[in-house]
Design an enzyme around this catalytic site. Structure first.
Site, mmCIF file in Angstrom:
data_model
loop_
_atom_site.group_PDB
_atom_site.id
_atom_site.type_symbol
_atom_site.label_atom_id
_atom_site.label_comp_id
_atom_site.label_asym_id
_atom_site.label_seq_id
_atom_site.Cartn_x
_atom_site.Cartn_y
_atom_site.Cartn_z
ATOM 1 C CG ASP A 209 -30.327 -5.603 27.693
ATOM 2 O OD1 ASP A 209 -29.144 -5.573 28.069
ATOM 3 O OD2 ASP A 209 -31.094 -6.570 27.894
ATOM 4 C CG ASN A 217 -23.832 -16.212 25.942
ATOM 5 O OD1 ASN A 217 -23.473 -16.356 24.779
ATOM 6 N ND2 ASN A 217 -23.739 -15.055 26.583
ATOM 7 C CG HIS A 222 -19.850 -17.935 26.276
ATOM 8 N ND1 HIS A 222 -20.419 -16.777 26.750
ATOM 9 C CD2 HIS A 222 -19.830 -18.802 27.328
ATOM 10 C CE1 HIS A 222 -20.715 -16.903 28.026
ATOM 11 N NE2 HIS A 222 -20.379 -18.138 28.402
ATOM 12 C CG ASP A 226 -18.579 -14.262 21.238
ATOM 13 O OD1 ASP A 226 -19.207 -13.639 22.122
ATOM 14 O OD2 ASP A 226 -17.453 -14.764 21.414
ATOM 15 C CD GLU A 252 -26.594 -8.943 27.859
ATOM 16 O OE1 GLU A 252 -27.324 -9.256 28.812
ATOM 17 O OE2 GLU A 252 -25.353 -9.117 27.862
#
Length: 329
Positions: A209, A217, A222, A226, A252
Protein backbone atom coordinates in the site's frame (compact mmCIF):
# COMPACT_ATOMS: atom_id res chain seq x y z
CA UNK A 1 -40.61 -57.79 -101.83
CA UNK A 2 -40.95 -54.46 -103.60
CA UNK A 3 -42.97 -53.10 -100.66
CA UNK A 4 -40.28 -54.29 -98.18
CA UNK A 5 -37.50 -52.58 -100.14
CA UNK A 6 -39.58 -49.41 -100.29
CA UNK A 7 -40.04 -49.37 -96.51
CA UNK A 8 -36.33 -50.07 -96.01
CA UNK A 9 -35.35 -47.27 -98.39
CA UNK A 10 -37.78 -44.92 -96.67
CA UNK A 11 -36.22 -45.61 -93.27
CA UNK A 12 -32.75 -45.00 -94.65
CA UNK A 13 -33.92 -41.79 -96.33
CA UNK A 14 -35.46 -40.65 -93.04
CA UNK A 15 -32.26 -41.39 -91.14
CA UNK A 16 -30.18 -39.55 -93.71
CA UNK A 17 -32.50 -36.56 -93.49
CA UNK A 18 -32.19 -36.56 -89.72
CA UNK A 19 -28.40 -36.79 -89.95
CA UNK A 20 -28.24 -33.97 -92.52
CA UNK A 21 -30.45 -31.80 -90.29
CA UNK A 22 -28.17 -32.40 -87.31
CA UNK A 23 -25.08 -31.88 -89.45
CA UNK A 24 -26.30 -28.57 -90.83
CA UNK A 25 -28.21 -27.08 -87.91
CA UNK A 26 -26.56 -28.39 -84.75
CA UNK A 27 -24.36 -26.09 -82.64
CA UNK A 28 -22.14 -29.09 -81.92
CA UNK A 29 -19.00 -29.50 -84.00
CA UNK A 30 -19.12 -32.57 -86.28
CA UNK A 31 -16.48 -34.05 -88.53
CA UNK A 32 -15.62 -37.11 -90.58
CA UNK A 33 -12.04 -38.32 -90.89
CA UNK A 34 -11.01 -41.20 -93.17
CA UNK A 35 -7.96 -43.42 -93.19
CA UNK A 36 -6.47 -43.86 -96.66
CA UNK A 37 -4.47 -46.78 -97.99
CA UNK A 38 -1.21 -45.06 -97.04
CA UNK A 39 -2.25 -44.88 -93.40
CA UNK A 40 -2.86 -41.12 -93.49
CA UNK A 41 -5.83 -39.59 -91.75
CA UNK A 42 -7.73 -37.27 -94.07
CA UNK A 43 -10.19 -34.57 -93.06
CA UNK A 44 -13.06 -35.70 -95.19
CA UNK A 45 -15.78 -33.31 -94.07
CA UNK A 46 -16.59 -30.78 -91.33
CA UNK A 47 -19.94 -29.22 -90.50
CA UNK A 48 -20.43 -25.48 -90.52
CA UNK A 49 -20.42 -25.24 -86.73
CA UNK A 50 -16.88 -26.61 -86.58
CA UNK A 51 -15.75 -24.32 -89.40
CA UNK A 52 -17.20 -21.28 -87.62
CA UNK A 53 -15.59 -22.32 -84.36
CA UNK A 54 -12.16 -22.36 -85.92
CA UNK A 55 -12.79 -19.43 -88.28
CA UNK A 56 -12.58 -21.51 -91.46
CA UNK A 57 -14.15 -21.10 -94.85
CA UNK A 58 -16.76 -23.60 -95.91
CA UNK A 59 -15.22 -26.93 -96.95
CA UNK A 60 -11.74 -25.48 -96.30
CA UNK A 61 -10.52 -28.63 -94.54
CA UNK A 62 -12.04 -31.17 -96.88
CA UNK A 63 -9.48 -33.51 -98.39
CA UNK A 64 -6.61 -32.19 -96.26
CA UNK A 65 -4.20 -34.50 -94.42
CA UNK A 66 -4.34 -34.01 -90.65
CA UNK A 67 -0.54 -34.08 -90.54
CA UNK A 68 -0.52 -30.94 -92.68
CA UNK A 69 -3.20 -29.20 -90.64
CA UNK A 70 -2.06 -29.86 -87.08
CA UNK A 71 1.13 -29.20 -85.15
CA UNK A 72 3.20 -32.26 -84.32
CA UNK A 73 2.04 -32.62 -80.72
CA UNK A 74 -1.65 -32.19 -81.52
CA UNK A 75 -1.41 -34.48 -84.53
CA UNK A 76 0.14 -37.23 -82.45
CA UNK A 77 -2.50 -36.91 -79.70
CA UNK A 78 -5.43 -36.86 -82.13
CA UNK A 79 -4.29 -39.71 -84.38
CA UNK A 80 -3.47 -41.94 -81.39
CA UNK A 81 -7.07 -41.54 -80.28
CA UNK A 82 -8.34 -42.32 -83.77
CA UNK A 83 -6.17 -45.43 -84.01
CA UNK A 84 -7.36 -46.62 -80.60
CA UNK A 85 -10.97 -46.05 -81.64
CA UNK A 86 -10.52 -48.10 -84.82
CA UNK A 87 -8.56 -50.81 -83.04
CA UNK A 88 -11.17 -51.29 -80.34
CA UNK A 89 -14.02 -50.73 -82.78
CA UNK A 90 -16.05 -48.81 -80.25
CA UNK A 91 -16.80 -45.16 -79.39
CA UNK A 92 -14.33 -43.17 -77.29
CA UNK A 93 -15.20 -40.00 -75.34
CA UNK A 94 -12.61 -37.51 -74.10
CA UNK A 95 -12.21 -33.85 -73.18
CA UNK A 96 -10.02 -31.53 -75.15
CA UNK A 97 -9.20 -27.84 -75.24
CA UNK A 98 -7.71 -25.21 -77.49
CA UNK A 99 -6.78 -21.52 -77.39
CA UNK A 100 -8.24 -20.05 -80.57
CA UNK A 101 -7.83 -16.32 -79.97
CA UNK A 102 -4.40 -16.51 -78.38
CA UNK A 103 -5.83 -15.69 -74.94
CA UNK A 104 -8.83 -17.73 -73.82
CA UNK A 105 -8.88 -21.51 -73.51
CA UNK A 106 -12.01 -23.28 -74.73
CA UNK A 107 -13.15 -26.79 -73.84
CA UNK A 108 -15.05 -29.56 -75.65
CA UNK A 109 -16.28 -33.03 -74.80
CA UNK A 110 -15.65 -35.13 -77.91
CA UNK A 111 -16.99 -38.53 -78.87
CA UNK A 112 -15.55 -40.38 -81.85
CA UNK A 113 -17.15 -43.44 -83.42
CA UNK A 114 -15.51 -45.97 -85.74
CA UNK A 115 -17.12 -46.56 -89.10
CA UNK A 116 -15.54 -49.69 -90.58
CA UNK A 117 -16.68 -51.29 -93.81
CA UNK A 118 -14.66 -54.50 -93.99
CA UNK A 119 -16.24 -55.44 -97.27
CA UNK A 120 -15.07 -52.26 -98.97
CA UNK A 121 -12.03 -51.96 -96.67
CA UNK A 122 -13.07 -48.43 -95.69
CA UNK A 123 -12.21 -46.99 -92.26
CA UNK A 124 -13.64 -43.71 -91.09
CA UNK A 125 -14.05 -41.76 -87.88
CA UNK A 126 -17.18 -39.79 -87.15
CA UNK A 127 -16.78 -37.25 -84.37
CA UNK A 128 -19.00 -34.85 -82.49
CA UNK A 129 -17.78 -32.23 -80.00
CA UNK A 130 -19.93 -30.32 -77.56
CA UNK A 131 -18.40 -27.21 -76.02
CA UNK A 132 -18.55 -26.81 -72.24
CA UNK A 133 -16.38 -23.72 -71.86
CA UNK A 134 -19.20 -21.87 -70.06
CA UNK A 135 -19.39 -24.64 -67.47
CA UNK A 136 -15.62 -24.47 -66.89
CA UNK A 137 -15.83 -20.68 -66.65
CA UNK A 138 -18.63 -20.90 -64.09
CA UNK A 139 -16.70 -23.55 -62.13
CA UNK A 140 -13.59 -21.37 -62.15
CA UNK A 141 -15.64 -18.37 -61.02
CA UNK A 142 -17.17 -20.47 -58.24
CA UNK A 143 -13.74 -21.72 -57.22
CA UNK A 144 -12.48 -18.14 -57.15
CA UNK A 145 -15.50 -17.06 -55.11
CA UNK A 146 -14.99 -20.00 -52.73
CA UNK A 147 -11.31 -19.14 -52.34
CA UNK A 148 -12.18 -15.50 -51.76
CA UNK A 149 -14.90 -16.46 -49.29
CA UNK A 150 -12.59 -18.90 -47.51
CA UNK A 151 -9.91 -16.21 -47.30
CA UNK A 152 -12.43 -13.75 -45.91
CA UNK A 153 -13.65 -16.34 -43.40
CA UNK A 154 -10.07 -17.01 -42.33
CA UNK A 155 -9.39 -13.29 -42.03
CA UNK A 156 -12.63 -12.78 -40.11
CA UNK A 157 -11.84 -15.74 -37.84
CA UNK A 158 -8.37 -14.36 -37.23
CA UNK A 159 -9.80 -10.91 -36.47
CA UNK A 160 -12.34 -12.46 -34.10
CA UNK A 161 -9.60 -14.42 -32.32
CA UNK A 162 -7.55 -11.26 -31.97
CA UNK A 163 -10.60 -9.38 -30.70
CA UNK A 164 -11.47 -12.18 -28.25
CA UNK A 165 -7.89 -12.32 -27.01
CA UNK A 166 -7.92 -8.54 -26.63
CA UNK A 167 -11.24 -8.69 -24.78
CA UNK A 168 -9.89 -11.43 -22.53
CA UNK A 169 -6.76 -9.39 -21.90
CA UNK A 170 -8.85 -6.32 -21.09
CA UNK A 171 -11.07 -8.32 -18.77
CA UNK A 172 -8.10 -9.35 -16.61
CA UNK A 173 -6.00 -6.20 -16.97
CA UNK A 174 -6.06 -3.01 -14.95
CA UNK A 175 -6.77 -0.19 -17.40
CA UNK A 176 -4.41 2.35 -15.84
CA UNK A 177 -1.33 0.30 -14.98
CA UNK A 178 -1.56 -2.62 -17.43
CA UNK A 179 -1.04 -5.05 -14.54
CA UNK A 180 -3.40 -7.90 -13.66
CA UNK A 181 -6.63 -6.66 -12.05
CA UNK A 182 -8.45 -7.93 -8.99
CA UNK A 183 -10.48 -10.41 -11.05
CA UNK A 184 -7.37 -12.10 -12.42
CA UNK A 185 -5.59 -12.09 -9.06
CA UNK A 186 -8.61 -13.75 -7.41
CA UNK A 187 -8.59 -16.37 -10.17
CA UNK A 188 -4.87 -17.10 -9.70
CA UNK A 189 -5.20 -17.25 -5.91
CA UNK A 190 -8.17 -19.65 -6.08
CA UNK A 191 -6.25 -21.87 -8.47
CA UNK A 192 -3.16 -21.82 -6.25
CA UNK A 193 -5.17 -22.72 -3.14
CA UNK A 194 -6.90 -25.65 -4.87
CA UNK A 195 -3.64 -26.89 -6.34
CA UNK A 196 -1.62 -26.66 -3.16
CA UNK A 197 -4.30 -28.49 -1.17
CA UNK A 198 -3.19 -31.59 -3.13
CA UNK A 199 0.57 -31.10 -3.24
CA UNK A 200 3.26 -30.37 -0.66
CA UNK A 201 4.13 -26.95 -2.00
CA UNK A 202 3.61 -23.40 -0.84
CA UNK A 203 3.29 -19.81 -1.97
CA UNK A 204 3.39 -16.45 -0.25
CA UNK A 205 1.65 -13.10 -0.63
CA UNK A 206 2.88 -9.55 -0.46
CA UNK A 207 0.27 -6.82 -0.21
CA UNK A 208 1.64 -3.32 -0.82
CA UNK A 209 0.00 0.00 0.00
CA UNK A 210 1.42 3.39 -1.01
CA UNK A 211 1.79 5.50 2.10
CA UNK A 212 -0.32 8.68 2.33
CA UNK A 213 -1.33 8.44 -1.32
CA UNK A 214 -4.46 10.53 -0.62
CA UNK A 215 -2.15 13.48 0.00
CA UNK A 216 -0.73 13.07 -3.52
CA UNK A 217 -4.19 13.34 -5.08
CA UNK A 218 -5.21 16.22 -2.80
CA UNK A 219 -2.00 18.17 -3.45
CA UNK A 220 -1.25 17.47 -7.11
CA UNK A 221 -4.57 16.24 -8.47
CA UNK A 222 -5.74 12.90 -9.81
CA UNK A 223 -3.91 13.20 -13.15
CA UNK A 224 -0.58 13.36 -11.33
CA UNK A 225 -1.85 10.68 -8.98
CA UNK A 226 -2.48 8.37 -11.92
CA UNK A 227 1.01 9.05 -13.27
CA UNK A 228 2.47 8.12 -9.88
CA UNK A 229 0.46 4.87 -9.85
CA UNK A 230 1.74 4.08 -13.33
CA UNK A 231 5.37 4.76 -12.33
CA UNK A 232 4.90 2.75 -9.14
CA UNK A 233 3.52 -0.26 -11.03
CA UNK A 234 6.38 -0.10 -13.56
CA UNK A 235 8.89 -0.01 -10.70
CA UNK A 236 7.30 -3.09 -9.13
CA UNK A 237 7.10 -4.92 -12.45
CA UNK A 238 10.80 -4.37 -13.09
CA UNK A 239 11.75 -5.47 -9.57
CA UNK A 240 9.77 -8.66 -8.85
CA UNK A 241 10.97 -12.06 -10.06
CA UNK A 242 9.84 -13.59 -13.37
CA UNK A 243 7.89 -16.27 -11.53
CA UNK A 244 6.02 -13.77 -9.35
CA UNK A 245 2.51 -12.67 -10.29
CA UNK A 246 1.90 -8.95 -9.87
CA UNK A 247 -1.36 -7.06 -9.99
CA UNK A 248 -3.24 -3.99 -8.81
CA UNK A 249 -5.40 -5.05 -5.89
CA UNK A 250 -7.36 -1.82 -5.88
CA UNK A 251 -6.75 1.90 -5.51
CA UNK A 252 -3.16 2.34 -4.31
CA UNK A 253 -2.83 -1.30 -3.21
CA UNK A 254 -0.85 -3.92 -5.12
CA UNK A 255 -0.53 -7.67 -4.64
CA UNK A 256 2.40 -9.97 -5.41
CA UNK A 257 1.83 -13.75 -5.50
CA UNK A 258 5.13 -15.57 -4.98
CA UNK A 259 4.96 -19.26 -6.02
CA UNK A 260 7.19 -21.76 -4.21
CA UNK A 261 8.40 -19.06 -1.83
CA UNK A 262 8.32 -19.35 1.95
CA UNK A 263 7.70 -16.57 4.45
CA UNK A 264 11.36 -15.76 5.07
CA UNK A 265 12.30 -15.55 1.39
CA UNK A 266 9.25 -13.44 0.60
CA UNK A 267 10.07 -11.00 3.44
CA UNK A 268 13.52 -10.51 1.87
CA UNK A 269 11.90 -9.71 -1.49
CA UNK A 270 9.44 -7.31 0.15
CA UNK A 271 12.25 -5.51 1.96
CA UNK A 272 14.21 -5.07 -1.27
CA UNK A 273 11.09 -3.60 -2.90
CA UNK A 274 10.56 -1.24 0.05
CA UNK A 275 14.12 0.07 -0.19
CA UNK A 276 13.93 0.53 -3.95
CA UNK A 277 10.62 2.41 -3.73
CA UNK A 278 11.88 4.71 -0.98
CA UNK A 279 14.97 5.55 -3.02
CA UNK A 280 13.09 6.23 -6.26
CA UNK A 281 12.30 9.81 -7.25
CA UNK A 282 8.84 10.00 -8.79
CA UNK A 283 7.93 12.58 -11.39
CA UNK A 284 6.20 15.73 -10.05
CA UNK A 285 6.19 14.62 -6.39
CA UNK A 286 9.69 13.34 -5.60
CA UNK A 287 9.96 10.55 -3.03
CA UNK A 288 7.26 8.43 -1.42
CA UNK A 289 7.16 5.21 0.60
CA UNK A 290 5.04 2.07 0.85
CA UNK A 291 4.01 -0.39 3.54
CA UNK A 292 4.13 -4.19 3.10
CA UNK A 293 2.17 -7.09 4.58
CA UNK A 294 3.58 -10.60 4.01
CA UNK A 295 2.15 -14.04 4.74
CA UNK A 296 2.65 -17.65 3.65
CA UNK A 297 0.04 -20.22 2.62
CA UNK A 298 -0.67 -22.93 5.22
CA UNK A 299 -2.31 -26.29 4.62
CA UNK A 300 -5.50 -25.34 6.46
CA UNK A 301 -5.78 -22.01 4.64
CA UNK A 302 -8.66 -20.87 2.49
CA UNK A 303 -8.47 -18.01 0.05
CA UNK A 304 -10.16 -15.73 2.55
CA UNK A 305 -7.94 -16.71 5.48
CA UNK A 306 -4.65 -16.04 3.71
CA UNK A 307 -5.93 -12.69 2.42
CA UNK A 308 -7.07 -11.75 5.93
CA UNK A 309 -3.59 -12.48 7.34
CA UNK A 310 -1.88 -10.40 4.65
CA UNK A 311 -4.25 -7.52 5.44
CA UNK A 312 -3.52 -7.79 9.17
CA UNK A 313 0.22 -7.73 8.45
CA UNK A 314 -0.23 -4.63 6.27
CA UNK A 315 -2.18 -2.81 9.01
CA UNK A 316 0.60 -3.67 11.44
CA UNK A 317 3.08 -2.06 9.04
CA UNK A 318 0.91 1.07 8.88
CA UNK A 319 0.59 1.15 12.65
CA UNK A 320 4.37 0.78 12.98
CA UNK A 321 4.91 4.10 11.24
CA UNK A 322 4.67 3.04 7.58
CA UNK A 323 7.56 2.41 5.19
CA UNK A 324 8.19 -1.02 6.65
CA UNK A 325 7.57 -4.76 6.13
CA UNK A 326 5.48 -6.79 8.55
CA UNK A 327 4.67 -10.49 8.29
CA UNK A 328 2.17 -12.85 9.83
CA UNK A 329 2.63 -16.62 9.88
Amino acid sequence: MIEHNYIHDSVIAGELLLFRTLWNDSDDNMFIVSLDNNGDFISESSNRSLEKTFGLRENQLDGQKLQELLDEKTFKTVTNRYKECLKRNRPITYDESAILDGIHERFWSTTILPVIDKKSNICKIFGISREFTKIITIQNELNTLNETLEKKVQERTRDLKIALNEMKKLSITDKLTGLYNRLKLDEVLSSKVKLLERYDETFSLIIIDIDLFKNVNDTYGHIVGDKVLLEFSTLLKNSVRETDILGRWGGEEFLVICPNSNLQGTKILAESLRVEIAAYKFSHIGHLTASFGVTEFKNEDTLQSILNRSDIALYQAKDSGRNCVESMA
